[in-house]
Design a protein around this motif. Structure first.
Motif: not given
Length: 326
Positions: A19-28, A235-245, A251-258
């Motif tokens: 839920f904070v990803a859109p706030v951290m990457l507002p242009g995406y 415009e922020r490829p490193l931030a986008y790739v890092g945050l998605m990773a 969120s996806s793997w560890l969250g689903t596991l738990c």
């Protein structure tokens, strides 16, 4: 019960990051965040599966892989597609309020549907817990409700947005119940391997979504991605790739596991209510990101949510008479 509670709490802490990803990457755009998240989930699941769960994954039957694909399609892609489309049609407040009913809806549906397998939480004892959670969600979403009441928009668009948000609720009501069905029917299987399996079947879906997104961007510029966006990484490829990773792993793997671990240990009617941990985590992360304290109404809502969950944890399921299952 205690371990299941801890796993559900950890899942909520992980899911709240989304839920904070859109706030951290507002242009995406939401479509970019969705494709990026699930593409990362799938790519991360490949080495994790090879390193940690190779043997367990080989034991899955074709029917199990089909079930994992259904869960991923409905619980990931279809859910987020309906939610993002609802926000586009009606704005954020209305879908937020409708999605906020998930803990109550899942608890009510699971308490009736799974009463033979899990036992039933007595409705009279469950009602105060659900009421406290519903009141807490109303307080937490107070600002959104006020915006919704103040807006005077196209009623048709609002109706379409409401229907899409209800469809999103249906998707994520179906997902945890169906996911728990598989886990409770396969108690000898690893919840971690099941999370990895869902990631693996997500990868081809995410790749297809990325291709479709690229086609739409070429054919209809600005339809899904803002005009002038530097496709595909922005415009922020490193931030986008890092945050998605980070979201793909946490969120996806560890969250689903738990969540799988919690679903294998707790009645589904209880885990449904524990989704409020996701709401609480998302609120905490948002206020930390903005470096401000929550308003009094939000604090009151948080207190009601915690009280509702605490009440629910005190209730023990009751087994129905043998003839009730027929």
């Amino acid at each position: 019960m205690f371990l299941g509670l801890l796993f559900a709490l950890t899942a909520g802490l992980m899911w709240g990051l989304v839920f904070v990803a859109p706030v951290m990457l507002p242009g995406y755009a939401p479509a970019l965040l969705t494709v990026g998240r699930y593409l990362a989930f799938g790519l991360i699941a490949v080495p994790l599966g090879l390193a940690l769960d190779r043997r367990a994954l080989r034991e899955l039957r074709p029917a199990d892989w089909v079930e994992a694909a259904k869960l991923s399609l409905v619980g990931n892609f279809l859910y987020y597609l309906c939610l993002s489309a609802a926000i586009q049609r009606a704005g954020a407040p209305l879908p937020t309020m409708i999605i906020g009913t998930l803990p109550v809806v899942i608890a009510v549906c699971a308490n009736h549907r799974n009463r033979v397998r899990d036992g039933q939480l007595p409705w009279l004892r469950l009602a105060p817990s659900l009421a406290l959670i519903a009141a807490g969600l109303a307080f937490v979403n107070r600002d959104e409700l006020q915006v919704l009441q103040a807006q005077a928009g196209d009623l048709r668009r609002y109706a379409e947005g409401a229907m899409l948000a209800i469809a999103a609720v249906a998707c994520w009501t179906w997902y945890p119940i169906r996911n728990a069905d598989w886990l409770r029917a396969h108690t000898d299987r690893s919840p971690r391997a099941w999370a990895t399996a869902q990631g693996l079947v997500t990868l081809p879906m995410a790749l297809l979504g990325a291709v479709l997104l690229a086609i739409v961007q070429v054919a209809l510029p600005g339809a899904l991605v803002p005009a002038g966006y530097a496709f595909p990484l922005g415009e922020r490829p490193l931030a986008y790739v890092g945050l998605m990773a980070a979201i793909g792993l946490c969120s996806s793997w560890l969250g689903t596991l738990c969540w799988n671990e919690a679903s294998q240990r707790l009645p589904t009617s209880l885990t449904g209510q524990l989704i409020v941990f996701e709401t609480l985590a998302a609120l905490a992360y948002a206020f930390m990101w903005h470096q401000r304290l929550p308003p009094p109404a939000t604090v009151a809502g948080i207190a009601l949510l915690v009280a509702g969950v605490s009440w629910a944890l005190r209730i023990r399921p009751e087994r129905p008479p043998a003839h009730a299952g027929h």
